[in-house]
Structure formats: structure tokens, C-alpha cells
Design an enzyme around this catalytic site. Sequence first.
Site, PDB file in Angstrom:
ATOM      1  N   ARG A 147      -8.262  -9.489  -5.487  1.00 58.39           N
ATOM      2  CA  ARG A 147      -8.667 -10.830  -5.897  1.00 58.39           C
ATOM      3  C   ARG A 147      -7.532 -11.520  -6.653  1.00 58.39           C
ATOM      4  NH1 ARG A 147     -12.853  -7.346  -6.702  1.00 58.39           N
ATOM      5  NH2 ARG A 147     -14.844  -7.780  -5.677  1.00 58.39           N
TER       6      ARG A 147
ATOM      7  N   LEU B 249      -4.405 -10.970  -6.285  1.00 58.75           N
ATOM      8  CA  LEU B 249      -3.379 -11.286  -5.288  1.00 58.75           C
ATOM      9  C   LEU B 249      -3.672 -12.607  -4.586  1.00 58.75           C
ATOM     10  CD1 LEU B 249      -2.573  -8.006  -3.338  1.00 58.75           C
ATOM     11  CD2 LEU B 249      -0.962  -9.491  -4.502  1.00 58.75           C
ATOM     12  N   ARG B 250      -4.918 -12.777  -4.173  1.00 62.43           N
ATOM     13  CA  ARG B 250      -5.252 -13.997  -3.440  1.00 62.43           C
ATOM     14  C   ARG B 250      -5.221 -15.216  -4.352  1.00 62.43           C
ATOM     15  NH1 ARG B 250      -7.902  -9.792  -0.983  1.00 62.43           N
ATOM     16  NH2 ARG B 250      -9.783  -9.869  -2.276  1.00 62.43           N
TER      17      ARG B 250
ATOM     18  N   HIS C 217       0.153  -2.437  -7.161  1.00 55.06           N
ATOM     19  CA  HIS C 217      -1.190  -2.145  -7.670  1.00 55.06           C
ATOM     20  C   HIS C 217      -1.182  -2.118  -9.203  1.00 55.06           C
ATOM     21  CE1 HIS C 217      -5.198  -0.796  -6.289  1.00 55.06           C
ATOM     22  NE2 HIS C 217      -5.299  -0.292  -7.506  1.00 55.06           N
TER      23      HIS C 217
ATOM     24  N   VAL D 292      -4.280   4.150  -2.654  1.00 53.82           N
ATOM     25  CA  VAL D 292      -5.032   3.204  -1.848  1.00 53.82           C
ATOM     26  C   VAL D 292      -4.798   3.566  -0.387  1.00 53.82           C
ATOM     27  CG1 VAL D 292      -5.469   0.788  -1.316  1.00 53.82           C
ATOM     28  CG2 VAL D 292      -4.679   1.427  -3.600  1.00 53.82           C
ATOM     29  N   GLY D 293      -5.803   4.169   0.238  1.00 49.90           N
ATOM     30  CA  GLY D 293      -5.585   4.682   1.581  1.00 49.90           C
ATOM     31  C   GLY D 293      -4.539   5.784   1.533  1.00 49.90           C
ATOM     32  N   ARG D 294      -3.489   5.613   2.314  1.00 52.01           N
ATOM     33  CA  ARG D 294      -2.401   6.606   2.294  1.00 52.01           C
ATOM     34  C   ARG D 294      -1.277   6.226   1.342  1.00 52.01           C
ATOM     35  NH1 ARG D 294      -1.042   7.537   8.569  1.00 52.01           N
ATOM     36  NH2 ARG D 294      -1.253   5.263   8.571  1.00 52.01           N
TER      37      ARG D 294
END
Length: 412
Positions: A221, A223-224, A213, A165-167
Site C-alpha cells: 500500500r 508503494l502504491r 521491504h 516474500v515468496g522466494r
Amino acid sequence: MQKLEALYRDPAAIAPLKPSELPVELRESALDIVEAAARLSGSLHPMTARAIADFLRPANSYYSNLIEGHDTHPLAIAQALREMYASDSRNRSLQLEALAHIAVHKRLPELLAAADNNPYTEGFWRAVHRTFYEHLPAEFRWVEAHEGTQLEVLPGELRTNEVRVGRHVAPAAEALPAFIERVEWAYRPKAEANRLARIVNIAAAHHRLAWLHPFLDGNGRVLRLFSDAAFLAEGLNAGGLWSMSRGLARSEQTYKQALAAADSQRLNDYDGRGNLSEKRLVAFCQFFLQVALDQIRYMTQVLAIDEMLGRLRNLVDLLAVKRKWRPEAYYVLEAVFLKGSIARGEIMRLTALSDKTAKELAKTLIDAELLTTDLSVRFAPYRAAYPIAFAPVLFPGLYPAGKEADILNSVR
């Protein structure tokens, strides 16, 4: 430092899971949340609070999905709630995605109870993920891997593929059970007697679960929803009168930057003793708690009784012009807001209208979704209801300005 490959197979790589000591700024933010949530909790009649909590779920859905890049217009969500779907498949799928989030959010108390009021368990996260994905259309159950292949997201199942995820490279899939066991142990509520520390743990766990992850897709979603459930478990959700999604979406860039910063490894010998940076975890926690506090204060301000009654009067004035409503509608809306419900016959007393005219007024308000009742029960009382169509007037600032303008223009 160990090599990257070894770190992400060793559960020690996720340390620290919480601040080693509770900094003053985090303690003060947590205390502010306790006090603010208590004020919000006691501000409304319980039945009115439930009606507003129902009204807020579409907004929570809108903002949570917006963070994922899915901008489903609130009016489209309102149509989906009435089973009116877009003709094109993409927009229809976005509507169904919004409904999925609403359905899961409504079931959070039930899912939390099934987890013995402990949101820090693999079983709870998987239940939230499963419930969400079971409601999704098929096209949202597939993701594209880095090599271009399509992978199916299995509801409630931990990922079996490696992800970046990204870096940030998430832990190896085969090591997930060991990481999860460490996370469950570290955050178990019964192990922490200090309530303020438990509130800080909500913020810390939000990041560490993002870092982990656990699912192939849908982690944001989940997570929230997890965070809302964790505040609920601590008795801080004020009956559903606030949630994290709006605040995080309104600070989306800062939110994602703070998440990425807390992915960093330890900066130096003065930055904790774990693999990850404790200073940046503390910074993320402070950001997260301030977002929570901002949302509680926003809803407290919006729901102030005098202000709310003033907006109800403004709404009736608006609709008296646009729809030729009777001005007496205000007295009905005022009563159900203050009392939560009123007996059917009370409309005549409140408005001094004849029985026939009072019934016509009640039907007008029910058709506008500003009043509801249980049609299966004879003489069931009227209760408050708050539709998306009137959100800009009654709850200004809930949605972005452009969306509010569209909603207002739809009121005819």
C-alpha cells in the site's frame, strides 16, 4: 557472486537502481505519459476535476486493498464514508481499512510538501506508513511471523525482523539504514535533469522499494501511495484524476510476476553490472509505465465532455423512472459539470421552474449526493459531486463488472 547472506547486508546488492542507459521504449513510454497527462489535466474545470478526484479515492482504496487480498465492496466503502458500518467486526475492519487509504491518499499533497516535494526519502515513506496505520483497526496491526508468533506493526517504524516474500529474502533488518541511504541518493530528483529519466525512476523505485521491504507490513500500500505521490511531484497526476492502483489490480498476476522477475540476480555478463538483473528491471519499468499510460487514457476517454454529458442525461432518465425525478435535473448536472459550480439562483434560470420547485430539485440532487454546497456559508454556490452509487452509469468500467451490477441494483 557473493553468498546470499553477504549480499543482503551489503547495500551494493540492490544495484542497479535504474537502467544504466535509457532504452528507447522507456523513453517513448515516459513521453507518452507526459503528453497524455497534459491532455487529461486540461480537460475539465478545476472544481469539477477536484470533485472527480474526491470520487476516485474510494476506487483507488478498493483496488489497492484488493491487491492485498481484501475485497471490500464499493457499496460497503460508500456506507463507511457515511459512517454506516457493518455489524460484524471483520467487515467493519475492512471498511475502516478502506477509509484509512482514502484519508492518506487525500493527504498526499500535504505529506509530499512536508518532504520538500521529494517522495524518495525515508521520512516520506515513514510518514505515509504512519498515517495509514494510525487509521487502521487494531486487528490489522499484527502479522504472523514464519515461526507462528504474532508481531506488532508499529506505524512509521522500519522493521526489525527478517522477512521473506515468496522466494525473495529481503535485506537484513540491521542493514536497512545503509540500503535506504543508497536508495535516497540514487533517486533524488535534483540529481536528474532529464524529466523522462525521472519518470522511469518512478517505476524503478517502485520495484526497488518492494525489494527492500522496509516495513514489517503495509509495504504494498505504501508503494502504491508513493508512486501516486511521485507522479504528483512530477506534475503528472492530472489533479488526482488517475492513479496506479486500478491498473495494477486489473493486471495483478502480471504485476506480481513482473515484481518477482525483477528480484532476479544478474542473468549473465550482458545483463548490467549490478547484483540484480538490469534487463528484468527494464521490463518491469516498461510494464509499470504502460499501466500508468493505460489509466490516464481510460480516464481521458471516460471524461470526454460529450460522452460524460450523454451519461449524465442517461442517469437522469434512469432516475426519472425509478425515483420520479424531474427531467430538468439534467440541466443542473450539466451546468455544474461544465462550470464547476453555479449560483443558487441559477437553477431557476436553467430549468424555468418556480423558486419553490427549483429548491426542491436542488434538495433532491443534494440528497442523492450529485450536488453539494457549503451549508455554513449563506448563498454558497452549488458544486458538482459524484457518489459511488452512480459510478456504473457515469464512469463505466471503473469497478469490476460484478461490482457494478451490484451497485446498479442498489439504485432504487
